[in-house]
Motif scaffolding. Structure first.
Motif, short mmCIF file in Angstrom:
data_model
loop_
_atom_site.label_atom_id
_atom_site.label_comp_id
_atom_site.label_asym_id
_atom_site.label_seq_id
_atom_site.Cartn_x
_atom_site.Cartn_y
_atom_site.Cartn_z
N VAL A 118 0.86 -1.18 0.00
CA VAL A 118 0.00 0.00 0.00
C VAL A 118 0.90 1.23 0.00
O VAL A 118 1.91 1.26 0.71
CB VAL A 118 -0.93 0.02 1.24
N GLU A 119 0.51 2.20 -0.81
CA GLU A 119 1.16 3.50 -0.79
C GLU A 119 0.08 4.57 -0.60
O GLU A 119 -1.06 4.38 -1.01
CB GLU A 119 1.89 3.79 -2.10
N GLY A 141 1.72 -6.31 10.35
CA GLY A 141 3.11 -6.74 10.48
C GLY A 141 3.94 -6.40 9.25
O GLY A 141 4.82 -7.17 8.86
N ALA A 142 3.68 -5.24 8.66
CA ALA A 142 4.33 -4.86 7.41
C ALA A 142 5.34 -3.73 7.63
O ALA A 142 5.09 -2.82 8.44
CB ALA A 142 3.29 -4.42 6.39
N PRO A 143 6.44 -3.77 6.90
CA PRO A 143 7.38 -2.63 6.96
C PRO A 143 6.68 -1.35 6.52
O PRO A 143 5.77 -1.38 5.69
CB PRO A 143 8.47 -3.02 5.95
N LEU A 161 5.16 4.06 2.25
CA LEU A 161 5.29 2.78 1.54
C LEU A 161 5.14 1.68 2.57
O LEU A 161 5.97 1.57 3.49
CB LEU A 161 6.66 2.71 0.86
N ILE A 162 4.09 0.89 2.45
CA ILE A 162 3.77 -0.15 3.43
C ILE A 162 3.76 -1.50 2.72
O ILE A 162 3.06 -1.68 1.72
CB ILE A 162 2.40 0.12 4.09
N GLY A 163 4.53 -2.43 3.24
CA GLY A 163 4.53 -3.77 2.67
C GLY A 163 5.93 -4.23 2.34
O GLY A 163 6.89 -3.51 2.55
N PRO A 164 6.00 -5.46 1.90
CA PRO A 164 4.87 -6.32 1.55
C PRO A 164 4.19 -6.89 2.79
O PRO A 164 4.77 -6.96 3.86
CB PRO A 164 5.54 -7.44 0.74
#
Length: 188
Positions: free
Chosen positions: A127-128, A150-152, A176-179
């Protein structure tokens, strides 16, 4: 219960559910005016033309969602699209909750529902979004989304304030989220 079953149960319980009386749904063209009003009244979003919200409900309904109240009217919305050059990435364009329904977890439930659906239907794993520094509610919403899944979560300036033609627009910070691993089964 096996370890896999426990992981499955935990993943589903981490999803924010809609409060009682609300239903997660795909937006329809006839929702465009209500979504425009919610965006306008939020006083936090850059308001697009009413025409753009009608088009969004027609052309990007698959990557957007609404929370309907007991009467079936939009009470909150999230709009997004899959980035053409990154088909595993959902860019969340806007998310807003009608003032009368704030503080009930609708934004988090919408975001979880939409990302679950797009993960299963479209293969989204990231997700952005962009958020200005002063939008504390959105910054908390996306930070908690990353934590819940639990995503970066990284942040970097995407558009410096100087790029905007009007004065007073803050820099847009790209989140910037993920993966992330999709939870089991779409919610709507």
């Amino acid at each position: 219960m096996t370890a896999a079953q426990a992981d499955h149960a935990r993943a589903r319980s981490d999803i924010k559910e809609l409060p009682e009386g609300f239903k997660l749904d795909t937006p329809r063209v006839e929702d465009g005016a209500a979504i425009w009003r919610i965006a306008r009244d939020s006083k936090a979003l850059d308001l697009n033309s009413s025409y753009s919200y009608l088009l969004w409900c027609r052309d990007f309904a698959t990557t957007s969602a609404v929370a309907r109240d007991a009467e079936g009217e939009p009470a909150a919305f999230v709009t997004g699209y899959v980035r053409p050059e990154r088909p595993d990435t959902l860019l969340v364009w806007q998310i807003a909750v009608d003032d009368a329904h704030r503080g009930r977890g609708l934004a988090a439930a919408l975001l979880d529902g939409l990302t679950t659906r797009t993960a299963h239907d479209l293969g989204v794993r990231r997700v952005e979004t962009t958020i200005t520094q002063d939008n504390a509610a959105s910054n908390r919403l996306f930070a908690s989304f990353a934590e819940r899944h639990g995503a970066p979560h990284r942040r970097e300036v995407l558009f410096d304030a100087g790029r905007f033609p009007e004065t007073g627009h803050e820099s847009e910070v790209l989140h910037l989220i993920g993966p992330f691993d999709p939870p089991p089964g779409p919610l709507f």
